[in-house]
Motif scaffolding. Structure first.
Motif, PDB file in Angstrom:
ATOM      1  N   ILE A 209       6.792   7.085  -0.503  1.00  0.00           N
ATOM      2  CA  ILE A 209       5.379   7.352  -0.232  1.00  0.00           C
ATOM      3  C   ILE A 209       5.266   8.109   1.174  1.00  0.00           C
ATOM      4  O   ILE A 209       4.302   8.609   1.343  1.00  0.00           O
TER       5      ILE A 209
ATOM      6  N   LEU B 139       4.888   5.372   5.591  1.00  0.00           N
ATOM      7  CA  LEU B 139       3.692   5.893   5.526  1.00  0.00           C
ATOM      8  C   LEU B 139       2.770   4.902   6.282  1.00  0.00           C
ATOM      9  O   LEU B 139       2.634   3.638   5.888  1.00  0.00           O
ATOM     10  N   ALA B 140       1.964   5.489   6.938  1.00  0.00           N
ATOM     11  CA  ALA B 140       1.129   4.453   7.676  1.00  0.00           C
ATOM     12  C   ALA B 140      -0.402   4.960   7.553  1.00  0.00           C
ATOM     13  O   ALA B 140      -1.126   6.008   8.296  1.00  0.00           O
ATOM     14  N   ILE B 141      -1.097   4.449   6.754  1.00  0.00           N
ATOM     15  CA  ILE B 141      -2.388   4.644   6.174  1.00  0.00           C
ATOM     16  C   ILE B 141      -3.492   3.429   6.752  1.00  0.00           C
ATOM     17  O   ILE B 141      -4.653   3.508   7.660  1.00  0.00           O
ATOM     18  N   SER B 142      -2.934   2.257   6.411  1.00  0.00           N
ATOM     19  CA  SER B 142      -3.783   0.982   6.572  1.00  0.00           C
ATOM     20  C   SER B 142      -4.250   0.522   8.096  1.00  0.00           C
ATOM     21  O   SER B 142      -3.081   0.760   8.838  1.00  0.00           O
TER      22      SER B 142
ATOM     23  N   GLY C 242      -8.804  -0.840   5.343  1.00  0.00           N
ATOM     24  CA  GLY C 242      -7.553  -0.924   4.280  1.00  0.00           C
ATOM     25  C   GLY C 242      -8.024  -0.040   3.030  1.00  0.00           C
ATOM     26  O   GLY C 242      -7.982   1.071   2.889  1.00  0.00           O
ATOM     27  N   SER C 243      -8.829  -0.990   2.264  1.00  0.00           N
ATOM     28  CA  SER C 243      -9.384  -0.135   1.156  1.00  0.00           C
ATOM     29  C   SER C 243     -10.266   1.113   1.374  1.00  0.00           C
ATOM     30  O   SER C 243     -10.136   2.050   0.832  1.00  0.00           O
TER      31      SER C 243
ATOM     32  N   PHE D 166       0.400  -3.624   8.211  1.00  0.00           N
ATOM     33  CA  PHE D 166       1.090  -3.689   6.910  1.00  0.00           C
ATOM     34  C   PHE D 166       1.899  -2.776   6.588  1.00  0.00           C
ATOM     35  O   PHE D 166       2.100  -2.187   5.464  1.00  0.00           O
ATOM     36  N   ILE D 167       2.499  -1.811   7.577  1.00  0.00           N
ATOM     37  CA  ILE D 167       3.417  -0.799   7.200  1.00  0.00           C
ATOM     38  C   ILE D 167       4.840  -0.920   6.942  1.00  0.00           C
ATOM     39  O   ILE D 167       5.700  -1.530   7.659  1.00  0.00           O
ATOM     40  N   THR D 168       5.093  -0.780   5.583  1.00  0.00           N
ATOM     41  CA  THR D 168       6.556  -0.909   4.909  1.00  0.00           C
ATOM     42  C   THR D 168       7.594  -0.207   5.691  1.00  0.00           C
ATOM     43  O   THR D 168       7.220   1.028   5.843  1.00  0.00           O
TER      44      THR D 168
ATOM     45  N   LEU E  45       2.154  -9.256  -4.631  1.00  0.00           N
ATOM     46  CA  LEU E  45       1.748  -8.117  -3.849  1.00  0.00           C
ATOM     47  C   LEU E  45       0.855  -6.859  -4.692  1.00  0.00           C
ATOM     48  O   LEU E  45       0.152  -6.180  -4.258  1.00  0.00           O
TER      49      LEU E  45
ATOM     50  N   ILE F 227      -2.637  -5.911  -4.934  1.00  0.00           N
ATOM     51  CA  ILE F 227      -3.079  -5.615  -3.544  1.00  0.00           C
ATOM     52  C   ILE F 227      -2.417  -4.362  -3.005  1.00  0.00           C
ATOM     53  O   ILE F 227      -3.491  -3.518  -2.473  1.00  0.00           O
TER      54      ILE F 227
ATOM     55  N   GLY G 269      -0.886  -0.673  -2.149  1.00  0.00           N
ATOM     56  CA  GLY G 269      -1.266   0.856  -2.786  1.00  0.00           C
ATOM     57  C   GLY G 269      -2.745   0.979  -3.522  1.00  0.00           C
ATOM     58  O   GLY G 269      -3.057   1.637  -4.207  1.00  0.00           O
TER      59      GLY G 269
ATOM     60  N   THR H  83      -6.288  -1.827  -4.189  1.00  0.00           N
ATOM     61  CA  THR H  83      -6.383  -3.260  -4.797  1.00  0.00           C
ATOM     62  C   THR H  83      -6.718  -3.297  -6.164  1.00  0.00           C
ATOM     63  O   THR H  83      -7.551  -1.917  -6.700  1.00  0.00           O
TER      64      THR H  83
ATOM     65  N   GLU I 127      -9.475  -4.259  -7.424  1.00  0.00           N
ATOM     66  CA  GLU I 127     -10.957  -4.006  -7.409  1.00  0.00           C
ATOM     67  C   GLU I 127     -11.218  -2.454  -7.230  1.00  0.00           C
ATOM     68  O   GLU I 127     -12.131  -2.041  -7.740  1.00  0.00           O
ATOM     69  N   ILE I 128     -10.620  -2.018  -6.198  1.00  0.00           N
ATOM     70  CA  ILE I 128     -10.748  -0.301  -5.975  1.00  0.00           C
ATOM     71  C   ILE I 128     -10.204   0.102  -7.218  1.00  0.00           C
ATOM     72  O   ILE I 128     -10.753   1.480  -7.455  1.00  0.00           O
TER      73      ILE I 128
HETATM   74  C1  LIG Z   1       3.507  -6.135   1.784  1.00  0.00           C
HETATM   75  C2  LIG Z   1       2.445  -4.966   2.035  1.00  0.00           C
HETATM   76  C3  LIG Z   1       3.132  -3.741   2.132  1.00  0.00           C
HETATM   77  C4  LIG Z   1       2.275  -2.714   2.640  1.00  0.00           C
HETATM   78  N1  LIG Z   1       2.766  -1.514   2.990  1.00  0.00           N
HETATM   79  C5  LIG Z   1       1.878  -0.593   3.425  1.00  0.00           C
HETATM   80  C6  LIG Z   1       2.492   0.859   3.614  1.00  0.00           C
HETATM   81  O1  LIG Z   1       3.571   0.845   3.766  1.00  0.00           O
HETATM   82  N2  LIG Z   1       1.804   1.567   4.215  1.00  0.00           N
HETATM   83  C7  LIG Z   1      -0.022   1.372   4.268  1.00  0.00           C
HETATM   84  O2  LIG Z   1      -0.633   2.454   4.806  1.00  0.00           O
HETATM   85  N3  LIG Z   1      -0.605   0.169   3.883  1.00  0.00           N
HETATM   86  C8  LIG Z   1       0.528  -0.671   3.282  1.00  0.00           C
HETATM   87  N4  LIG Z   1      -0.082  -1.730   2.794  1.00  0.00           N
HETATM   88  C9  LIG Z   1      -1.536  -1.974   3.113  1.00  0.00           C
HETATM   89  C10 LIG Z   1      -2.091  -2.162   1.469  1.00  0.00           C
HETATM   90  O3  LIG Z   1      -2.254  -0.900   1.054  1.00  0.00           O
HETATM   91  C11 LIG Z   1      -3.510  -2.791   1.866  1.00  0.00           C
HETATM   92  O4  LIG Z   1      -3.401  -4.047   2.045  1.00  0.00           O
HETATM   93  C12 LIG Z   1      -4.665  -2.408   0.553  1.00  0.00           C
HETATM   94  O5  LIG Z   1      -4.939  -1.110   0.551  1.00  0.00           O
HETATM   95  C13 LIG Z   1      -6.023  -3.338   0.838  1.00  0.00           C
HETATM   96  O6  LIG Z   1      -6.458  -3.278   1.973  1.00  0.00           O
HETATM   97  P1  LIG Z   1      -6.819  -4.489   2.877  1.00  0.00           P
HETATM   98  O7  LIG Z   1      -5.674  -5.450   2.900  1.00  0.00           O
HETATM   99  O8  LIG Z   1      -7.264  -4.119   4.169  1.00  0.00           O
HETATM  100  O9  LIG Z   1      -8.084  -5.273   2.211  1.00  0.00           O
HETATM  101  P2  LIG Z   1      -9.580  -4.962   2.252  1.00  0.00           P
HETATM  102  O10 LIG Z   1      -9.957  -3.421   2.034  1.00  0.00           O
HETATM  103  O11 LIG Z   1     -10.214  -5.945   3.512  1.00  0.00           O
HETATM  104  O12 LIG Z   1     -10.176  -5.779   0.973  1.00  0.00           O
HETATM  105  C14 LIG Z   1     -10.375  -7.208   0.684  1.00  0.00           C
HETATM  106  C15 LIG Z   1     -10.715  -7.474  -0.246  1.00  0.00           C
HETATM  107  O13 LIG Z   1     -12.180  -6.907  -0.693  1.00  0.00           O
HETATM  108  C16 LIG Z   1     -12.046  -6.225  -1.836  1.00  0.00           C
HETATM  109  N5  LIG Z   1     -12.708  -4.921  -1.778  1.00  0.00           N
HETATM  110  C17 LIG Z   1     -12.659  -4.002  -0.565  1.00  0.00           C
HETATM  111  N6  LIG Z   1     -13.620  -3.013  -0.907  1.00  0.00           N
HETATM  112  C18 LIG Z   1     -14.263  -3.156  -2.151  1.00  0.00           C
HETATM  113  C19 LIG Z   1     -15.300  -2.561  -2.972  1.00  0.00           C
HETATM  114  N7  LIG Z   1     -15.756  -1.566  -2.427  1.00  0.00           N
HETATM  115  N8  LIG Z   1     -15.662  -3.276  -3.843  1.00  0.00           N
HETATM  116  C20 LIG Z   1     -15.076  -4.329  -4.462  1.00  0.00           C
HETATM  117  N9  LIG Z   1     -14.105  -5.213  -3.831  1.00  0.00           N
HETATM  118  C21 LIG Z   1     -13.740  -4.382  -2.499  1.00  0.00           C
HETATM  119  C22 LIG Z   1     -10.608  -5.813  -2.058  1.00  0.00           C
HETATM  120  O14 LIG Z   1     -10.172  -5.380  -3.352  1.00  0.00           O
HETATM  121  C23 LIG Z   1      -9.997  -7.090  -1.731  1.00  0.00           C
HETATM  122  O15 LIG Z   1     -10.024  -7.923  -2.523  1.00  0.00           O
HETATM  123  C24 LIG Z   1       0.738  -2.999   2.536  1.00  0.00           C
HETATM  124  C25 LIG Z   1       0.297  -4.261   2.173  1.00  0.00           C
HETATM  125  C26 LIG Z   1       1.010  -5.258   2.170  1.00  0.00           C
HETATM  126  C27 LIG Z   1       0.442  -6.645   1.945  1.00  0.00           C
END
Ligand SMILES: Cc1cc2nc3c(=O)[nH]c(=O)nc-3n(C[C@H](O)[C@H](O)[C@H](O)COP(=O)(O)OP(=O)(O)OC[C@H]3O[C@@H](n4cnc5c(N)ncnc54)[C@H](O)[C@@H]3O)c2cc1C
Length: 380
Positions: free
Chosen positions: A95, A125-128, A133-134, A158-160, A359, A362, A364, A366, A368-369
């Motif tokens: 990624i 890759l660092a996005i979150s 997050g979403s 949450f950066i892998t 995981l 959630i 890459g 979620t 819902e997204i």
């Molecule tokens: C083990 C692990 C490894 C990861 N590795 C990486 C990585 O290498 N690089 C990186 O950048 N990120 C990484 N992530 C982050 C991952 O991509 C995010 O956790 C994910 O995108 C969700 O973002 P969030 O956790 O902030 O949840 P949030 O965005 O806060 O969402 C919380 C809840 O609200 C829901 N929600 C949010 N917006 C909406 C909407 N518009 N409509 C309906 N429901 C909604 C979501 O679906 C979810 O159920 C990793 C996460 C984990 C747990």
């Protein structure tokens, strides 16, 4: 099982990855998962065995091939390595590097892509972020231009592979609000102002590290900007579509492993005078698991074939991810059920796969997204 698109080339790749995984990962899988890390030397060994170059262009240090080759390699490693955490940690380049390969200059590829493919450096890759997050379009990490550098301030979470990454492909805000103000910047370990906050404890994927990264007045050379300034969001979205296909492929692999473990257990465990397999209810559970896996595999195959043809299919990738991640959660759950009390025990593989599976709906993007994307693209 194999994918419909597979050729003799894929079969040879499977053989190579299987041999590597059986020798270099499987014997240590339990220990590495419990220790929450795998040895750094594994990167060099995987590169040496030709695993890292798969699907990267030959001119960038790769061995060629496309997304179908990468999918097959990833599946084989999950099934025969038996440590999902190790596979996802070792594979974080999948990624981190594609945006650099797609948009980077020849000099950037030499500096950032080639050493990772040689197994010398680790990439993330660092996005979150803690508050984005979403909602990627509202990320807060700011990169302000100052002469020949960007001054970066913010936190990623949450950066892998974040704890050990030498090269971080980082999404930053270089412009105004919203998706039009985002760029991609490579930030290297050792840059003053870049620190690893903490290694995060998690439900599954234990052998991989997951970290918080902090940037405080971190001066990053402007030469590390990937692609055009403020055009990063589109690159991130393309990358996400590929990541989703991979996560779907890993879901199929995890489910297949859980299924195989369950079949083997059901053939040997006895209850009420016969093996579990002798009970129709158990046979039907296994039949349902196999059917669900086959359906998800067909969707992964369709999506991979289209991506390999060069089509952009965000809706299909999102559907594929949701179908496969729903499937792996259901299959892992039933695998634990078939194992009874043993399925709840730490030393039994399906217990770990059940945690690993959580995981996938959630990471890459979620579930819902994904549905939002499917709705927006009206399917495909
Ligand atoms: C083990 C692990 C490894 C990861 N590795 C990486 C990585 O290498 N690089 C990186 O950048 N990120 C990484 N992530 C982050 C991952 O991509 C995010 O956790 C994910 O995108 C969700 O973002 P969030 O956790 O902030 O949840 P949030 O965005 O806060 O969402 C919380 C809840 O609200 C829901 N929600 C949010 N917006 C909406 C909407 N518009 N409509 C309906 N429901 C909604 C979501 O679906 C979810 O159920 C990793 C996460 C984990 C747990």
């Amino acid at each position: 099982m194999t994918y419909l698109f597979e050729t003799e080339e894929h079969a040879q790749l499977r053989d190579n990855v299987r041999r590597f995984s059986q020798k270099h990962i499987a014997p240590f899988a339990d220990a590495w998962e419990e220790a929450c890390e795998f040895p750094r030397e594994l990167y060099a060994a995987a590169a040496e065995a030709g695993l890292f170059g798969v699907s990267y262009p030959v001119e960038d240090g790769g061995s060629g091939g496309d997304v179908t080759h990468a999918l097959v390699a990833s599946e084989e490693m999950v099934i025969h390595g038996r440590s999902v955490g190790t596979c996802v940690g070792l594979g974080s380049h999948g990624i981190a590097l594609p945006p650099i390969v797609r948009l980077g200059t020849p000099e950037q590829k030499k500096r950032f892509v080639e050493p990772v493919l040689r197994g010398e450096k680790v990439s993330s890759l660092a996005i979150s972020e803690p508050n984005a997050g979403s909602d990627v379009a509202h990320l807060l990490t700011r990169a302000k231009r100052d002469g020949d550098a960007y001054v970066v301030n913010g936190t990623k979470t949450f950066i892998t592979s974040g704890c050990r990454a030498d090269i971080v492909t980082c999404a930053v805000r270089t412009g105004g609000e919203g998706h039009g103000g985002i760029s991609l910047l490579v930030i290297e370990r050792g840059t003053p102002g870049f620190t690893v906050g903490k290694k995060l404890k998690k439900t599954g994927w234990w052998a991989s590290d997951t970290a918080e990264l902090c940037f405080e007045d971190c001066r990053v050379p402007a030469a590390n900007l990937i692609g055009e300034e403020n055009q990063g969001f589109y690159a991130i979205m393309i990358n996400f579509a590929n990541e989703r296909l991979f996560l779907a492929g890993q879901s199929v692999a995890i489910a297949e492993l859980a299924y195989r473990e369950s079949v083997a257990y059901a053939k040997t465990r006895t209850a009420f005078g016969k093996t579990l397999m002798g009970h129709q209810v158990i046979r039907h559970k296994l039949a349902d698991m196999a059917t669900k896996i086959a359906a998800a595999r067909a969707l992964v195959s369709e999506c991979a074939t289209r991506v390999a043809r060069g089509e952009q299919v965000p809706g299909l990738a999102a559907m594929t991810k949701n179908a496969a991640t729903d499937m792996v959660m259901a299959v892992a759950d039933q695998a634990v059920q078939i194992h009874g009390g043993n399925g709840y025990m730490r030393e039994v593989l399906v217990e770990r796969l059940y945690r690993d599976a959580r995981l996938y709906p959630i990471g890459g993007g979620t579930r819902e997204i994904m549905n939002e994307i499917i709705a927006k693209t009206e399917g495909y």
